[in-house]
Design an enzyme around this catalytic site. Structure first.
Site, PDB file in Angstrom:
ATOM      1  N   LYS A 201       0.607  -1.123   0.090  1.00 38.27           N
ATOM      2  CA  LYS A 201       0.015  -0.037   0.053  1.00 38.27           C
ATOM      3  C   LYS A 201       0.872   1.334   0.008  1.00 38.27           C
ATOM      4  CE  LYS A 201      -3.876   2.329   2.624  1.00 38.27           C
ATOM      5  NZ  LYS A 201      -4.592   2.239   3.774  1.00 38.27           N
ATOM      6  N   ARG A 211     -11.071   9.651   1.876  1.00 38.64           N
ATOM      7  CA  ARG A 211     -10.989  10.417   3.130  1.00 38.64           C
ATOM      8  C   ARG A 211     -12.080  11.168   3.353  1.00 38.64           C
ATOM      9  NH1 ARG A 211      -4.499  10.954   2.921  1.00 38.64           N
ATOM     10  NH2 ARG A 211      -3.855   8.830   2.955  1.00 38.64           N
ATOM     11  N   LYS A 255      -2.369  -1.319  -3.964  1.00 37.90           N
ATOM     12  CA  LYS A 255      -3.143  -0.165  -3.693  1.00 37.90           C
ATOM     13  C   LYS A 255      -2.327   0.996  -3.813  1.00 37.90           C
ATOM     14  CE  LYS A 255      -6.087   1.574  -0.378  1.00 37.90           C
ATOM     15  NZ  LYS A 255      -6.467   1.810   1.012  1.00 37.90           N
ATOM     16  N   SER A 281     -10.156   5.731  -4.763  1.00 37.99           N
ATOM     17  CA  SER A 281     -11.220   6.753  -5.009  1.00 37.99           C
ATOM     18  C   SER A 281     -10.872   7.867  -5.606  1.00 37.99           C
ATOM     19  CB  SER A 281     -11.394   7.489  -3.492  1.00 37.99           C
ATOM     20  OG  SER A 281     -10.376   7.681  -2.914  1.00 37.99           O
ATOM     21  N   TYR A 319     -15.218   0.989  -7.043  1.00 34.12           N
ATOM     22  CA  TYR A 319     -16.277   1.843  -6.773  1.00 34.12           C
ATOM     23  C   TYR A 319     -17.412   1.591  -8.046  1.00 34.12           C
ATOM     24  CZ  TYR A 319     -13.797   3.466  -2.829  1.00 34.12           C
ATOM     25  OH  TYR A 319     -12.801   3.553  -1.909  1.00 34.12           O
TER      26      TYR A 319
HETATM   27  C1  PBG Z   1      -7.270   3.361   5.402  1.00 27.42           C
HETATM   28  C2  PBG Z   1      -7.638   3.185   3.973  1.00 27.42           C
HETATM   29  C3  PBG Z   1      -7.637   4.158   2.839  1.00 27.42           C
HETATM   30  C4  PBG Z   1      -8.262   3.660   1.824  1.00 27.42           C
HETATM   31  C5  PBG Z   1      -8.564   2.121   2.128  1.00 27.42           C
HETATM   32  N1  PBG Z   1      -8.335   2.097   3.580  1.00 27.42           N
HETATM   33  C6  PBG Z   1      -7.143   5.579   3.073  1.00 27.42           C
HETATM   34  C7  PBG Z   1      -5.854   5.664   3.555  1.00 27.42           C
HETATM   35  O1  PBG Z   1      -4.788   4.879   3.937  1.00 27.42           O
HETATM   36  O2  PBG Z   1      -5.829   6.973   3.952  1.00 27.42           O
HETATM   37  C8  PBG Z   1      -8.195   4.154   0.367  1.00 27.42           C
HETATM   38  C9  PBG Z   1      -9.124   3.834  -0.401  1.00 27.42           C
HETATM   39  C10 PBG Z   1      -9.645   4.528  -1.576  1.00 27.42           C
HETATM   40  O3  PBG Z   1      -9.131   5.753  -1.841  1.00 27.42           O
HETATM   41  O4  PBG Z   1     -10.556   4.402  -2.192  1.00 27.42           O
HETATM   42  N2  PBG Z   1      -6.692   2.473   6.121  1.00 27.42           N
END
Ligand code: PBG
Length: 332
Positions: A201, A211, A255, A281, A319
């Site tokens: 990630k 967020r 991710k 997102s 999504y």
């Molecule tokens: C948090 C988490 C995040 C996402 C999924 N789980 C955001 C982050 O790490 O700040 C992001 C998913 C997205 O942007 O669609 N642990």
């Protein structure tokens, strides 16, 4: 690779010149089996709220969840992922609400598992929806504490499993948490609960709309670069993934998605385990806005998802999951 033959004997366009032959030679396809639908839940009753930065995506109060889960089931989507939008007044520096057995995630799992027998439920394990500072772990002297955070994540995992969660997805990026979560799940007789590790990630700029959706954007004053990966790097993916597999991960996640196709394909080539990717997102909103403003065709949705499959993803969190299944017949 040696190229055999030459033009005009060889005409590569011959296998592209009609829809039926293109379908015959297609190497990658998309079906419901490849998709995981994220769902945002919110407090209160009778609510289906718009999310400003994610057009077409909504937050559902628990009593309204049926609506969206019904659609996922109808389209045979194998799994949904639940994300909570927690009231700010329930947030604190330790993310205590994560361990409340009446929190939004717990209520959602129970509701969904009671009504729908044949769909997997996945839940993130991380503290960011619950912390007043928006970070995934607890903080001391401006540092995110690794081992102290894991202790909370262990409890969060067991709680979610008790509620009926099928797939525990640690997205926090603490070192060593997969092994610890596997052990505590087994100790509590949850040998069949699966772990989808967000092994790779990145500290990405594409998470902004998410967020907003979970309400952590304004809480978060600093970035997550001290625990999420540096987008300049790829070598460390091998150790991240190898360690998580050794610790008991059943699947690993990369991710974001589209900017990291090289990463997905490296992992798929080196480790023969299911690799999932997350079209996050920011990727969603960019494509969505492009379509809305008629800058790109809506088939871009399918193209982005097939690209993720082509690179080696077994499944994709997106999504667009419902959208693409509704539209897929129109694309050829
Ligand atoms: C948090 C988490 C995040 C996402 C999924 N789980 C955001 C982050 O790490 O700040 C992001 C998913 C997205 O942007 O669609 N642990």
């Amino acid at each position: 690779m040696r190229i055999i033959g030459k033009y005009p004997d060889i005409r590569l366009r011959r296998v592209r010149n009609s829809d039926w032959v293109r379908r015959l030679v297609s190497e990658n396809n998309l079906s419901a089996n490849d998709l995981i639908l994220p769902i945002f839940v919110t407090e209160g009753k009778n609510k289906i709220q718009k999310i400003k930065s994610m057009e077409g995506v909504y937050r559902y109060s628990v009593d309204k969840l049926d609506q969206i889960v019904n659609q996922a089931v109808k389209f045979k989507i194998p799994m949904i992922a639940i994300f909570p939008h927690t009231d700010n007044k329930k947030k604190d520096s330790k993310g205590t609400e994560a361990l409340n057995e009446n929190n939004l995630v717990c209520k959602s799992i129970i509701k969904i598992k009671n009504k729908f027998k044949n769909i997997g439920v996945m839940c993130d394990v991380a503290l960011d929806p619950y912390t007043s500072h928006g970070h995934d772990g607890i903080i001391k002297k401006k540092q995110i504490l690794n081992d102290e955070t894991i202790e909370i994540l262990e409890k969060q995992s067991v709680l979610q499993a008790q509620m009926g969660c099928d797939v525990i997805a640690p997205s926090d990026m603490m070192d060593g948490r997969v092994g610890r979560i596997r052990k505590i799940l087994d100790k509590n007789n949850f040998q069949n609960v699966k772990i989808l590790s967000y092994a790779v990630k990145y500290a990405s700029n594409f998470y902004g709309p998410f967020r907003d959706a979970v309400g952590s954007r304004t809480n978060l004053k600093t970035n997550k670069k001290s625990y999420q990966m540096d987008y300049r790097n790829s070598n460390e993916i091998f150790r991240e993934v190898a360690l998580d597999i050794k610790e008991g991960a059943d699947f690993v996640m990369v991710k974001p998605g589209l900017p990291y196709l090289d990463i997905i394909s490296k992992i798929k080539d080196s480790f023969k385990i299911p690799v999932f990717s997350y079209q996050v997102s920011g990727e969603y909103s960019l494509i969505k806005t492009g379509i809305k403003n008629k800058l790109i065709n809506d088939e871009a949705i399918l193209e982005s998802l097939i690209s993720l499959k082509r690179s080696g993803s077994s499944a994709i969190v997106t999504y667009f999951a419902l959208d693409v299944l509704k539209k897929i017949k129109n694309f050829s």
